[in-house]
Design an enzyme around this catalytic site. Structure first.
Site, mmCIF file in Angstrom:
data_model
loop_
_atom_site.group_PDB
_atom_site.id
_atom_site.type_symbol
_atom_site.label_atom_id
_atom_site.label_comp_id
_atom_site.label_asym_id
_atom_site.label_seq_id
_atom_site.Cartn_x
_atom_site.Cartn_y
_atom_site.Cartn_z
ATOM 1 N N ASN A 9 0.867 -1.177 0.000
ATOM 2 C CA ASN A 9 0.000 0.000 0.000
ATOM 3 C C ASN A 9 0.906 1.229 0.000
ATOM 4 O O ASN A 9 1.498 1.557 1.026
ATOM 5 C CB ASN A 9 -0.884 -0.048 1.259
ATOM 6 C CG ASN A 9 -1.692 1.226 1.449
ATOM 7 O OD1 ASN A 9 -1.787 2.051 0.538
ATOM 8 N ND2 ASN A 9 -2.279 1.375 2.635
ATOM 9 N N LYS A 11 0.174 4.242 -0.236
ATOM 10 C CA LYS A 11 -0.456 5.417 0.410
ATOM 11 C C LYS A 11 -0.236 6.668 -0.461
ATOM 12 O O LYS A 11 -0.181 6.560 -1.683
ATOM 13 C CB LYS A 11 0.075 5.605 1.830
ATOM 14 C CG LYS A 11 -0.021 4.323 2.647
ATOM 15 C CD LYS A 11 0.157 4.556 4.113
ATOM 16 C CE LYS A 11 0.186 3.223 4.832
ATOM 17 N NZ LYS A 11 0.177 3.346 6.272
ATOM 18 N N HIS A 95 -9.380 0.739 5.105
ATOM 19 C CA HIS A 95 -8.082 0.956 5.747
ATOM 20 C C HIS A 95 -8.268 1.862 6.965
ATOM 21 O O HIS A 95 -9.091 2.794 6.942
ATOM 22 C CB HIS A 95 -7.089 1.588 4.761
ATOM 23 C CG HIS A 95 -5.690 1.582 5.283
ATOM 24 N ND1 HIS A 95 -5.225 2.543 6.147
ATOM 25 C CD2 HIS A 95 -4.677 0.708 5.105
ATOM 26 C CE1 HIS A 95 -3.970 2.260 6.470
ATOM 27 N NE2 HIS A 95 -3.615 1.145 5.851
ATOM 28 N N GLU A 97 -6.653 4.265 8.042
ATOM 29 C CA GLU A 97 -6.486 5.704 7.785
ATOM 30 C C GLU A 97 -7.754 6.295 7.166
ATOM 31 O O GLU A 97 -8.101 7.447 7.416
ATOM 32 C CB GLU A 97 -5.243 5.936 6.907
ATOM 33 C CG GLU A 97 -3.968 5.752 7.724
ATOM 34 C CD GLU A 97 -2.770 5.246 6.950
ATOM 35 O OE1 GLU A 97 -2.757 5.323 5.705
ATOM 36 O OE2 GLU A 97 -1.828 4.747 7.606
ATOM 37 N N GLU A 167 -5.128 -5.474 10.623
ATOM 38 C CA GLU A 167 -4.116 -4.438 10.843
ATOM 39 C C GLU A 167 -4.406 -3.720 12.159
ATOM 40 O O GLU A 167 -5.224 -2.785 12.193
ATOM 41 C CB GLU A 167 -4.168 -3.410 9.706
ATOM 42 C CG GLU A 167 -3.896 -3.996 8.342
ATOM 43 C CD GLU A 167 -3.335 -2.941 7.396
ATOM 44 O OE1 GLU A 167 -2.228 -3.154 6.899
ATOM 45 O OE2 GLU A 167 -3.984 -1.911 7.189
ATOM 46 N N GLY A 173 2.515 1.973 10.874
ATOM 47 C CA GLY A 173 3.410 3.124 10.714
ATOM 48 C C GLY A 173 4.090 3.551 12.012
ATOM 49 O O GLY A 173 4.687 4.620 12.087
ATOM 50 N N SER A 213 3.632 -2.426 10.384
ATOM 51 C CA SER A 213 5.087 -2.393 10.545
ATOM 52 C C SER A 213 5.759 -3.723 10.190
ATOM 53 O O SER A 213 6.717 -4.131 10.858
ATOM 54 C CB SER A 213 5.466 -1.938 11.957
ATOM 55 O OG SER A 213 4.981 -0.632 12.197
HETATM 56 C C1 PEP Z 1 -0.673 -0.103 6.223
HETATM 57 O O1 PEP Z 1 -0.888 1.096 6.248
HETATM 58 O O2 PEP Z 1 -1.467 -0.863 5.653
HETATM 59 C C2 PEP Z 1 0.536 -0.587 6.905
HETATM 60 C C3 PEP Z 1 0.566 -1.819 7.260
HETATM 61 O O3 PEP Z 1 1.540 0.329 7.106
HETATM 62 P P1 PEP Z 1 2.999 0.045 7.781
HETATM 63 O O4 PEP Z 1 3.520 -1.217 7.168
HETATM 64 O O5 PEP Z 1 3.800 1.240 7.449
HETATM 65 O O6 PEP Z 1 2.739 -0.119 9.248
#
Ligand code: PEP
Length: 250
Positions: A9, A11, A95, A97, A167, A173, A213
């Site tokens: 992703n 973003k 997601h 976000e 997630e 993040g 992460s």
């Molecule tokens: C995400 O936003 O789907 C995600 C997993 O981000 P990160 O790997 O940066 O934590």
């Protein structure tokens, strides 16, 4: 045996030129290796050009969002038809976000899930709890409610075109990753939910990705858990090397 699925992703990162460079690096590093399925989800502005580069490779294209109407006065939104016209096979829906920054609620996410599936897009449906909810000990009930509402009205057959991405918001993040055991526990809960509310066969087949992460140095231990079927990657997918090394660890 479920084939692992690794999705990146991007973003709101990578302009057109940077997108072309990144996907070229991924394609070159991957060759014809298709041990696992690989999906890239660039920003809308790069979808068409990235699609031209991944044609005839094993890499698939996904978008990061979609709206549930066909067309009309919805400034700033894009439709399923538009995504398909630029080569998308997948779309990320729900997601965290989108939920937290843009206020998307479960009923809107459900409409998007249904619309995408009806129009032959595969969905990466994201769910997960906040830190406060985990500390309160209500992770399973939060995830259960998101599954119940997000998958309302979706058939077992349509479920074949859904990937669930677990997630935990506190791990996205932040550099904090769920331990493999913490992630496995929730993945197993999700799989049981699907077995009980759809069918045992659906529970056995559904792909459940972990996201939060994931990095080259923690991917293998997460991906070796029995109910973790892949990963949705944010930060570590922005460089071809780290994305490829996560893919290699499947
Ligand atoms: C995400 O936003 O789907 C995600 C997993 O981000 P990160 O790997 O940066 O934590």
């Amino acid at each position: 045996m479920r084939k692992k699925v690794i999705a990146g992703n991007w973003k709101m990162n990578k302009d057109l030129n940077e997108s072309q460079n990144l996907v070229s690096g991924i394609i070159d590093g991957l060759g014809n290796d298709n041990k696992c399925d690989v999906i890239v989800c660039p920003p809308f502005t790069s979808l068409s050009e990235v699609h031209s580069l991944i044609k005839n490779t094993p890499v698939k294209l996904g978008a990061q969002n979609v709206y549930h109407e066909n067309d009309g006065a919805f400034t700033g939104e894009v439709s399923t038809g538009m995504l398909k016209s630029v080569g998308c096979d997948y779309v990320i829906i729900g997601h965290s976000e989108r939920r937290t920054i843009f206020g998307e609620k479960d009923d809107l996410i459900n409409k998007k899930n249904k619309k995408a599936l009806a129009d032959d897009l595969k969905v990466i449906f994201c769910i997960g709890e906040s830190l406060a909810q985990r500390e309160e000990g209500i992770t399973n009930s939060v995830v259960e409610k998101q599954l119940h509402k997000g998958l309302d009205g979706i058939s077992s057959e349509e479920l074949n075109n859904i990937i669930i991405a677990y997630e935990p918001i506190w791990a996205i993040g932040t550099g904090k990753t769920a331990t493999p055991e913490q992630a496995q526990e929730v993945h197993s809960f999700i799989r049981n939910y699907i077995s009980q509310n759809f069918s045992k066969e659906s529970g056995g087949k559904i792909i459940i990705q972990y996201g939060g992460s994931v990095k080259p140095d923690n991917a293998a231990s997460l991906l070796s858990q029995p109910d973790i079927d892949g990963a949705l990657i944010g930060g570590a997918c922005l460089k071809a090397d780290s994305f490829l090394s996560i893919i290699a660890s499947t």
